[in-house]
Design a protein around this motif. Structure first.
Motif, PDB file in Angstrom:
ATOM      1  N   ILE A  57      -0.733 -11.345   3.061  1.00 44.70           N
ATOM      2  CA  ILE A  57      -1.991 -12.040   2.790  1.00 44.70           C
ATOM      3  C   ILE A  57      -3.177 -11.085   2.676  1.00 44.70           C
ATOM      4  CG2 ILE A  57      -3.614 -13.772   3.649  1.00 44.70           C
ATOM      5  CD1 ILE A  57      -1.001 -14.921   2.646  1.00 44.70           C
ATOM      6  N   LEU A  58      -3.329 -10.164   3.596  1.00 46.15           N
ATOM      7  CA  LEU A  58      -4.539  -9.344   3.644  1.00 46.15           C
ATOM      8  C   LEU A  58      -4.433  -8.039   2.849  1.00 46.15           C
ATOM      9  CD1 LEU A  58      -5.534  -9.757   7.399  1.00 46.15           C
ATOM     10  CD2 LEU A  58      -6.259 -11.110   5.423  1.00 46.15           C
ATOM     11  N   GLU A  59      -3.288  -7.378   2.906  1.00 50.41           N
ATOM     12  CA  GLU A  59      -3.165  -6.076   2.258  1.00 50.41           C
ATOM     13  C   GLU A  59      -3.380  -6.126   0.739  1.00 50.41           C
ATOM     14  OE1 GLU A  59      -2.597  -2.099   1.396  1.00 50.41           O
ATOM     15  OE2 GLU A  59      -3.157  -3.142   3.247  1.00 50.41           O
ATOM     16  N   PRO A  60      -2.894  -7.156   0.021  1.00 45.32           N
ATOM     17  CA  PRO A  60      -3.190  -7.211  -1.428  1.00 45.32           C
ATOM     18  C   PRO A  60      -4.684  -7.234  -1.742  1.00 45.32           C
ATOM     19  CG  PRO A  60      -1.394  -8.699  -0.905  1.00 45.32           C
ATOM     20  CD  PRO A  60      -1.954  -8.221   0.408  1.00 45.32           C
ATOM     21  N   LYS A  61      -5.509  -7.704  -0.809  1.00 45.48           N
ATOM     22  CA  LYS A  61      -6.959  -7.738  -1.024  1.00 45.48           C
ATOM     23  C   LYS A  61      -7.635  -6.467  -0.515  1.00 45.48           C
ATOM     24  CE  LYS A  61      -6.961 -12.775  -0.437  1.00 45.48           C
ATOM     25  NZ  LYS A  61      -7.474 -13.918   0.371  1.00 45.48           N
ATOM     26  N   LEU A  62      -7.215  -5.998   0.656  1.00 47.86           N
ATOM     27  CA  LEU A  62      -7.859  -4.832   1.255  1.00 47.86           C
ATOM     28  C   LEU A  62      -7.342  -3.514   0.678  1.00 47.86           C
ATOM     29  CD1 LEU A  62      -7.846  -6.004   4.994  1.00 47.86           C
ATOM     30  CD2 LEU A  62      -9.687  -6.218   3.318  1.00 47.86           C
ATOM     31  N   LYS A  63      -6.033  -3.432   0.392  1.00 45.77           N
ATOM     32  CA  LYS A  63      -5.401  -2.227  -0.177  1.00 45.77           C
ATOM     33  C   LYS A  63      -5.646  -0.991   0.688  1.00 45.77           C
ATOM     34  CE  LYS A  63      -5.814  -3.975  -4.921  1.00 45.77           C
ATOM     35  NZ  LYS A  63      -4.409  -4.403  -4.974  1.00 45.77           N
ATOM     36  N   ILE A  64      -5.596  -1.190   2.013  1.00 46.47           N
ATOM     37  CA  ILE A  64      -5.808  -0.067   2.923  1.00 46.47           C
ATOM     38  C   ILE A  64      -4.656   0.931   2.848  1.00 46.47           C
ATOM     39  CG2 ILE A  64      -6.005   0.558   5.361  1.00 46.47           C
ATOM     40  CD1 ILE A  64      -7.501  -2.027   5.824  1.00 46.47           C
ATOM     41  N   PHE A  65      -3.443   0.444   2.730  1.00 47.98           N
ATOM     42  CA  PHE A  65      -2.276   1.322   2.747  1.00 47.98           C
ATOM     43  C   PHE A  65      -2.060   2.029   1.416  1.00 47.98           C
ATOM     44  CE2 PHE A  65      -1.538  -1.000   6.561  1.00 47.98           C
ATOM     45  CZ  PHE A  65      -0.739  -0.193   7.351  1.00 47.98           C
ATOM     46  N   GLU A  66      -2.934   1.820   0.439  1.00 40.05           N
ATOM     47  CA  GLU A  66      -2.887   2.589  -0.793  1.00 40.05           C
ATOM     48  C   GLU A  66      -3.731   3.858  -0.701  1.00 40.05           C
ATOM     49  OE1 GLU A  66      -3.836   0.228  -4.140  1.00 40.05           O
ATOM     50  OE2 GLU A  66      -2.262  -1.260  -3.784  1.00 40.05           O
ATOM     51  N   THR A  67      -4.479   4.010   0.369  1.00 40.07           N
ATOM     52  CA  THR A  67      -5.252   5.224   0.601  1.00 40.07           C
ATOM     53  C   THR A  67      -4.312   6.366   0.984  1.00 40.07           C
ATOM     54  OG1 THR A  67      -7.054   3.831   1.431  1.00 40.07           O
ATOM     55  CG2 THR A  67      -7.178   6.209   1.870  1.00 40.07           C
ATOM     56  N   PRO A  68      -4.436   7.546   0.370  1.00 46.88           N
ATOM     57  CA  PRO A  68      -3.507   8.657   0.669  1.00 46.88           C
ATOM     58  C   PRO A  68      -3.443   9.030   2.148  1.00 46.88           C
ATOM     59  CG  PRO A  68      -4.777   9.125  -1.309  1.00 46.88           C
ATOM     60  CD  PRO A  68      -5.365   7.885  -0.724  1.00 46.88           C
ATOM     61  N   SER A  69      -4.595   9.109   2.824  1.00 45.37           N
ATOM     62  CA  SER A  69      -4.574   9.483   4.236  1.00 45.37           C
ATOM     63  C   SER A  69      -3.844   8.442   5.083  1.00 45.37           C
ATOM     64  CB  SER A  69      -6.004   9.657   4.744  1.00 45.37           C
ATOM     65  OG  SER A  69      -6.747   8.457   4.567  1.00 45.37           O
ATOM     66  N   VAL A  70      -4.039   7.172   4.766  1.00 48.76           N
ATOM     67  CA  VAL A  70      -3.359   6.118   5.510  1.00 48.76           C
ATOM     68  C   VAL A  70      -1.852   6.171   5.249  1.00 48.76           C
ATOM     69  CG1 VAL A  70      -3.155   3.620   5.808  1.00 48.76           C
ATOM     70  CG2 VAL A  70      -5.410   4.656   5.486  1.00 48.76           C
ATOM     71  N   LYS A  71      -1.462   6.501   4.020  1.00 45.75           N
ATOM     72  CA  LYS A  71      -0.039   6.629   3.701  1.00 45.75           C
ATOM     73  C   LYS A  71       0.608   7.722   4.541  1.00 45.75           C
ATOM     74  CE  LYS A  71       0.147   4.892  -1.048  1.00 45.75           C
ATOM     75  NZ  LYS A  71       0.471   5.250  -2.459  1.00 45.75           N
ATOM     76  N   TRP A  72      -0.100   8.869   4.688  1.00 47.70           N
ATOM     77  CA  TRP A  72       0.441   9.957   5.487  1.00 47.70           C
ATOM     78  C   TRP A  72       0.604   9.548   6.947  1.00 47.70           C
ATOM     79  CZ3 TRP A  72       2.713  14.475   4.622  1.00 47.70           C
ATOM     80  CH2 TRP A  72       2.615  15.030   3.347  1.00 47.70           C
ATOM     81  N   VAL A  73      -0.401   8.891   7.496  1.00 46.19           N
ATOM     82  CA  VAL A  73      -0.326   8.432   8.885  1.00 46.19           C
ATOM     83  C   VAL A  73       0.795   7.407   9.056  1.00 46.19           C
ATOM     84  CG1 VAL A  73      -1.574   7.232  10.725  1.00 46.19           C
ATOM     85  CG2 VAL A  73      -2.758   8.915   9.302  1.00 46.19           C
ATOM     86  N   TYR A  74       0.908   6.522   8.092  1.00 46.16           N
ATOM     87  CA  TYR A  74       1.954   5.494   8.143  1.00 46.16           C
ATOM     88  C   TYR A  74       3.344   6.121   8.107  1.00 46.16           C
ATOM     89  CZ  TYR A  74       4.742   1.467   6.681  1.00 46.16           C
ATOM     90  OH  TYR A  74       5.694   0.490   6.595  1.00 46.16           O
ATOM     91  N   ASN A  75       3.551   7.076   7.208  1.00 43.45           N
ATOM     92  CA  ASN A  75       4.856   7.735   7.114  1.00 43.45           C
ATOM     93  C   ASN A  75       5.181   8.529   8.375  1.00 43.45           C
ATOM     94  OD1 ASN A  75       5.329   6.733   4.535  1.00 43.45           O
ATOM     95  ND2 ASN A  75       4.313   8.464   3.540  1.00 43.45           N
TER      96      ASN A  75
END
Length: 239
Positions: A99-117
């Protein structure tokens, strides 16, 4: 530490309740839609490792040995503490990404991707560590090289299977069915060992529990119909 865990438990609980009341009528439809039973099965199976397997195994000696936890069975404390908490965390994460990520797109940020991985890698490493440290207590004669080989095999199978959505769907549904059957067998076993005349027939159990029997029959029929529609191309919103 207990204060932090209690606060986290309360925050997760209130967040889940808030999501249910605030977005309860929203139709959650992701890129790979499933019906309600399949979604619940996925959440249930995802919580099995933490809530019912890993944390109870690692913390069972503490709850069984310390006098402060002597008021209840150690397994009851484990399941009551970690089972609902883990399932609510998976519920909240699923809600966010649908519900929220398609609107916020936080996990498409490169730094967030690195932290997530890095978080995923650290979680997998911690799980592997717990697996390696707990394995000798179950198989004491297993050599060290066999432990590492078994751990690597488990990780490879897990990574490969998690990339297949259909396999995960089948695994979740079958795990839920197997857990339900296991609970039913356990209840029958308890009724057998606590009865004076032995294990009564199933018809006698249903006759003696008329208020429960119709609910069980309707629930099983609805569950079977829902499961069948999952693999026969039923509507995603069916439940």
């Amino acid at each position: 530490m207990s204060l932090i865990i209690s606060a986290a438990y309360l925050v997760v609980l209130l967040s889940a309740v808030f999501v249910i009341f605030r977005w309860g009528n929203v139709n959650c439809l992701g890129p790979t839609p499933v019906n309600t039973f399949t979604l619940v099965s996925l959440l249930f199976t995802a919580g099995l490792d933490m809530g019912l397997v890993m944390l109870p195994l690692t913390e069972f000696p503490m709850y069984a040995g310390e006098e402060a936890y002597g008021f209840a069975n150690p397994l009851s404390i484990e399941f009551g503490m970690w089972g609902p908490l883990v399932w609510m965390m998976y519920f909240l994460s699923t809600f966010y990404f649908v519900i929220l990520e398609p609107k916020l797109k936080i996990f498409e940020t490169p730094s967030v991707k690195w932290v997530y991985n890095l978080t995923i890698i650290a979680t997998c490493a911690f799980t592997c560590y717990l697996f390696l440290t707990a394995l000798p207590s179950y198989i004491p004669a297993l050599p060290v090289w066999a432990r590492w080989l078994l751990a690597i095999a488990v990780i490879m199978i897990s990574v490969h299977s998690s990339s297949d959505v259909n396999f995960m769907k089948w695994l979740a549904i079958l795990s839920t069915w197997m857990f339900g059957i296991l609970m039913f067998v356990a209840l029958v076993a308890v009724a057998y060992f606590h009865s004076e005349t032995g294990s009564p027939p199933l018809g006698q159990i249903c006759y003696n529990c008329p208020s429960i029997s119709p609910i069980c029959i309707v629930s099983l029929a609805r569950l079977a119909r829902t499961t069948s529609s999952t693999f026969s191309g039923g509507s995603p919103g069916a439940s």
